[in-house]
Structures are given as structure tokens and as C-alpha cells.
Motif scaffolding. Structure first.
Motif, PDB file in Angstrom:
ATOM      1  N   TYR A  53     -12.539 -19.953   2.400  1.00  0.00           N
ATOM      2  CA  TYR A  53     -11.094 -19.888   2.619  1.00  0.00           C
ATOM      3  C   TYR A  53     -10.419 -18.965   1.612  1.00  0.00           C
ATOM      4  O   TYR A  53      -9.518 -18.228   1.954  1.00  0.00           O
ATOM      5  N   GLU A  54     -10.901 -19.021   0.366  1.00  0.00           N
ATOM      6  CA  GLU A  54     -10.301 -18.197  -0.693  1.00  0.00           C
ATOM      7  C   GLU A  54     -10.451 -16.698  -0.405  1.00  0.00           C
ATOM      8  O   GLU A  54      -9.655 -15.890  -0.870  1.00  0.00           O
ATOM      9  N   ASP A  55     -11.454 -16.331   0.372  1.00  0.00           N
ATOM     10  CA  ASP A  55     -11.689 -14.923   0.696  1.00  0.00           C
ATOM     11  C   ASP A  55     -10.702 -14.390   1.737  1.00  0.00           C
ATOM     12  O   ASP A  55     -10.626 -13.183   1.953  1.00  0.00           O
ATOM     13  N   ARG A  94      -7.708 -27.517   6.697  1.00  0.00           N
ATOM     14  CA  ARG A  94      -7.555 -27.967   5.312  1.00  0.00           C
ATOM     15  C   ARG A  94      -6.451 -29.014   5.165  1.00  0.00           C
ATOM     16  O   ARG A  94      -6.544 -29.924   4.350  1.00  0.00           O
ATOM     17  N   PHE A 146      -6.454 -23.019   7.512  1.00  0.00           N
ATOM     18  CA  PHE A 146      -5.380 -23.757   6.850  1.00  0.00           C
ATOM     19  C   PHE A 146      -5.089 -25.061   7.598  1.00  0.00           C
ATOM     20  O   PHE A 146      -4.902 -26.111   6.980  1.00  0.00           O
ATOM     21  N   ALA A 197      -7.398 -17.345   9.336  1.00  0.00           N
ATOM     22  CA  ALA A 197      -6.652 -17.859   8.179  1.00  0.00           C
ATOM     23  C   ALA A 197      -5.777 -19.042   8.585  1.00  0.00           C
ATOM     24  O   ALA A 197      -5.755 -20.080   7.908  1.00  0.00           O
ATOM     25  N   ARG A 247     -20.255 -22.088  -0.444  1.00  0.00           N
ATOM     26  CA  ARG A 247     -18.964 -21.831  -1.078  1.00  0.00           C
ATOM     27  C   ARG A 247     -17.872 -21.869  -0.005  1.00  0.00           C
ATOM     28  O   ARG A 247     -18.082 -21.421   1.117  1.00  0.00           O
ATOM     29  N   ASP A 248     -16.700 -22.372  -0.349  1.00  0.00           N
ATOM     30  CA  ASP A 248     -15.568 -22.395   0.579  1.00  0.00           C
ATOM     31  C   ASP A 248     -15.029 -20.976   0.718  1.00  0.00           C
ATOM     32  O   ASP A 248     -14.517 -20.395  -0.240  1.00  0.00           O
ATOM     33  N   ALA A 292      -7.404 -14.609   1.754  1.00  0.00           N
ATOM     34  CA  ALA A 292      -6.098 -14.200   1.216  1.00  0.00           C
ATOM     35  C   ALA A 292      -5.981 -12.699   1.049  1.00  0.00           C
ATOM     36  O   ALA A 292      -6.897 -11.974   0.978  1.00  0.00           O
ATOM     37  N   ASN A 295     -24.340 -17.746   3.101  1.00  0.00           N
ATOM     38  CA  ASN A 295     -23.573 -18.483   2.096  1.00  0.00           C
ATOM     39  C   ASN A 295     -24.449 -19.597   1.518  1.00  0.00           C
ATOM     40  O   ASN A 295     -24.181 -20.786   1.730  1.00  0.00           O
TER      41      ASN A 295
END
Length: 98
Positions: A94-96, A36, A33, A29, A91-92, A98, A87
Motif C-alpha cells: 500500500y505504501e508504494d 484498510r 484504502f 489505491a 510487505r504491505d 502513494a 514479495n
């Protein structure tokens, strides 16, 4: 002998079928970040690699490092296939996290 903490191998890109970067980290994570936000100068910031499209967890960071080194030597087509297998829409992920 004490076991080393876990780790992640990951691939990031700038777009579907774009430039690929393979990395390894103990904290996916945080590292995602950093990519990003372009926290550090270098290859990933220069090419705008911000999309986390593939990741794999290892219980021991040493196994993750071995896997990362192996993938870095693969032909690009193998890396693309690895992403498509888990995948297909790029799909990104990153959202997973959180």
C-alpha cells in the motif's frame, strides 16, 4: 472498437501466510484504502484483510477480470507462490501506491 480502461488484480491478507483474498479493480489505491478502513461489510472486513501483498496491472480491465477469475480457482499454494515470487517478505505494498 474502443479499448476498455486499465485494471489491477490484487491479493490482500491479514498477515503473512494468512487468509487470502483475490480481487480486481480499476483503481488500486482507492480499493486498497477501502480494504484498510473496512469501508464495506463482507469477507475482507470480517477477516481483517488489510495488507496488500500482490498486485498486477493490465491495460484492459477485461484482461484483469480474466486473470482474477483464473487466480480465484487456483490452489492456495499457487497463490502463496505468486506472492513469494514478487514479495517474499509479504510487505504491505500500500505504501508504494502513494
Amino acid at each position: 472498437m474502443e479499448r476498455a480502461r486499465g485494471g489491477w488484480v490484487y491479493i490482500i491478507t491479514n498477515r503473512r501466510d494468512g487468509v487470502l483474498y483475490t480481487g480486481v479493480t480499476g483503481d488500486i489505491a482507492r480499493r486498497a484504502f477501502e480494504h484498510r478502513t473496512g469501508a464495506y461489510p463482507g469477507f475482507t472486513r470480517r477477516y481483517g484483510l488489510k495488507l496488500l501483498v500482490w498486485m498486477e496491472r493490465y491495460e484492459d480491465i477485461r484482461d484483469a477480470i480474466r486473470r482474477e477469475k483464473a487466480i480465484k480457482h487456483w490452489p492456495r499454494a499457487w497463490k502463496v507462490r505468486l506472492i513469494h515470487d514478487t514479495n517474499p517478505d509479504w510487505r504491505d505494498l500500500y505504501e508504494d501506491l502513494a
